[in-house]
Each structure stands twice: as structure tokens, then as C-alpha cells.
Scaffold this motif. Structure first.
Motif, PDB file in Angstrom:
ATOM      1  N   LEU A   1      35.677  34.747  72.078  1.00 15.06           N
ATOM      2  CA  LEU A   1      35.079  36.067  72.083  1.00 15.06           C
ATOM      3  C   LEU A   1      35.743  37.066  73.015  1.00 15.06           C
ATOM      4  N   ASP A   2      36.699  36.631  73.807  1.00 15.81           N
ATOM      5  CA  ASP A   2      37.196  37.513  74.859  1.00 15.81           C
ATOM      6  C   ASP A   2      37.903  38.755  74.326  1.00 15.81           C
ATOM      7  N   ARG A   3      38.311  38.742  73.062  1.00 12.48           N
ATOM      8  CA  ARG A   3      38.942  39.930  72.495  1.00 12.48           C
ATOM      9  C   ARG A   3      38.079  40.586  71.419  1.00 12.48           C
ATOM     10  N   TYR A   4      36.815  40.161  71.347  1.00  6.23           N
ATOM     11  CA  TYR A   4      35.926  40.668  70.302  1.00  6.23           C
ATOM     12  C   TYR A   4      34.762  41.448  70.908  1.00  6.23           C
ATOM     13  N   ALA A   5      34.523  42.619  70.351  1.00  3.50           N
ATOM     14  CA  ALA A   5      33.302  43.361  70.656  1.00  3.50           C
ATOM     15  C   ALA A   5      32.179  42.809  69.787  1.00  3.50           C
ATOM     16  N   ILE A   6      30.970  42.884  70.299  1.00  5.47           N
ATOM     17  CA  ILE A   6      29.813  42.307  69.624  1.00  5.47           C
ATOM     18  C   ILE A   6      28.719  43.353  69.452  1.00  5.47           C
ATOM     19  N   GLY A   7      28.058  43.277  68.326  1.00  2.46           N
ATOM     20  CA  GLY A   7      26.879  44.108  68.100  1.00  2.46           C
ATOM     21  C   GLY A   7      25.707  43.249  67.682  1.00  2.46           C
ATOM     22  N   TRP A   8      24.532  43.654  68.114  1.00  4.67           N
ATOM     23  CA  TRP A   8      23.291  43.058  67.618  1.00  4.67           C
ATOM     24  C   TRP A   8      22.620  44.090  66.709  1.00  4.67           C
ATOM     25  N   PHE A   9      22.169  43.622  65.557  1.00  7.66           N
ATOM     26  CA  PHE A   9      21.499  44.464  64.580  1.00  7.66           C
ATOM     27  C   PHE A   9      20.197  43.775  64.179  1.00  7.66           C
ATOM     28  N   ARG A  10      19.302  44.535  63.556  1.00  7.04           N
ATOM     29  CA  ARG A  10      18.076  43.922  63.058  1.00  7.04           C
ATOM     30  C   ARG A  10      17.670  44.587  61.753  1.00  7.04           C
ATOM     31  N   GLN A  11      16.942  43.810  60.957  1.00  8.91           N
ATOM     32  CA  GLN A  11      16.433  44.319  59.698  1.00  8.91           C
ATOM     33  C   GLN A  11      14.992  43.882  59.534  1.00  8.91           C
ATOM     34  N   ALA A  12      14.117  44.859  59.498  1.00 13.96           N
ATOM     35  CA  ALA A  12      12.699  44.603  59.280  1.00 13.96           C
ATOM     36  C   ALA A  12      12.418  44.620  57.784  1.00 13.96           C
ATOM     37  N   PRO A  13      11.328  43.967  57.362  1.00 15.51           N
ATOM     38  CA  PRO A  13      10.989  43.943  55.932  1.00 15.51           C
ATOM     39  C   PRO A  13      10.875  45.345  55.360  1.00 15.51           C
ATOM     40  N   GLY A  14      11.576  45.575  54.244  1.00 16.55           N
ATOM     41  CA  GLY A  14      11.504  46.859  53.581  1.00 16.55           C
ATOM     42  C   GLY A  14      12.274  47.980  54.240  1.00 16.55           C
ATOM     43  N   LYS A  15      13.038  47.658  55.275  1.00 13.02           N
ATOM     44  CA  LYS A  15      13.791  48.694  55.983  1.00 13.02           C
ATOM     45  C   LYS A  15      15.271  48.368  55.982  1.00 13.02           C
ATOM     46  N   GLU A  16      16.072  49.379  56.264  1.00 11.87           N
ATOM     47  CA  GLU A  16      17.505  49.165  56.366  1.00 11.87           C
ATOM     48  C   GLU A  16      17.840  48.497  57.708  1.00 11.87           C
TER      49      GLU A  16
END
Length: 127
Positions: free
Chosen positions: A29-44
Motif C-alpha cells: 500500500l505504500d504507493r497507493y492512495a485509499i478511499g473509503w466509500f459507503r452505499q446505503a439502501p436505495g442511495k448512491e
């Protein structure tokens, strides 16, 4: 083969806490940027938090700022998302995503920035 595996989700009461983990295999991972995302029911799907490859720079969506904390441990090839003061509206499937960074200091906010994704972990906040 590049793989991301999330864990740590579960059922928690409002006001409770969880720590999500995103473990990388097949690459470091030392050369990778990371994102956390989420998806709720019925939502983008929406961005929650994102961190630079070197772990120095990070940012948060306004809805979670002050409650969630992202941490990148390159030695353990793992990124954490600490979720505190959870609310029912935090209920969602949480995904981590990775991209090879052009610069170790850059963060990437948008889904389209990330080619590699985990399968997600369910977080449910309910009384």
C-alpha cells in the motif's frame, strides 16, 4: 493479484463505535492512495474519507467529519476507518478502494479515481 478485503462491520447501537479494516494483498500500500466509500439502501455510493499514499494527508465528508478517523498503516498493509458516535444514517455497506498515486501526498476524493475495490462490509446502526 491485487485484492482488498474489508472487515469490522456489524450491528451497533446509536452512539456506538466500530473500527473497519481494509487489508491489501498482492501489492503493497505504500504507493497507493485509499478511499473509503459507503452505499446505503436505495442511495448512491458516496465518499466517506480518503487518505494519501504516505498517510499524511486525509479528508472527510462533512457528514462524518469529527466522528470518523482514517489511518493508514503501510507496515501492516492496512487502512483503518474508526467510526465513533454512530448514527442510524451511517447504516450502509462500507467499501475501501485503492489507486496508484501520482504523488505520495495526493488524496483522491471521487469514485472514478479508484480502479480497485473491495467487496464491502456491512455497518448497521440501530437501537
Amino acid at each position: 493479484q491485487l485484492q482488498l478485503v474489508e472487515s469490522g462491520g456489524g450491528l451497533v447501537h446509536p452512539g456506538g463505535s466500530l473500527r473497519l479494516s481494509c487489508v491489501a494483498s498482492g501489492f503493497t500500500l505504500d504507493r497507493y492512495a485509499i478511499g473509503w466509500f459507503r452505499q446505503a439502501p436505495g442511495k448512491e455510493r458516496e465518499a466517506v474519507s480518503w487518505i494519501s499514499a504516505d498517510g499524511v494527508n486525509s479528508a472527510y465528508a462533512p457528514s462524518v467529519k469529527g466522528r470518523f478517523t482514517i489511518l493508514k498503516d503501510n507496515a501492516k498493509n492496512t487502512v483503518y476507518l474508526q467510526l465513533n458516535s454512530l448514527k442510524p444514517e451511517d447504516t450502509a455497506i462500507y467499501y475501501c478502494a485503492a489507486r496508484l498515486a501520482f504523488s505520495l501526498h495526493l488524496t483522491y476524493e471521487y469514485e472514478s479515481h479508484y480502479p480497485d475495490w473491495g467487496q464491502g462490509t456491512q455497518v448497521t446502526v440501530s437501537s
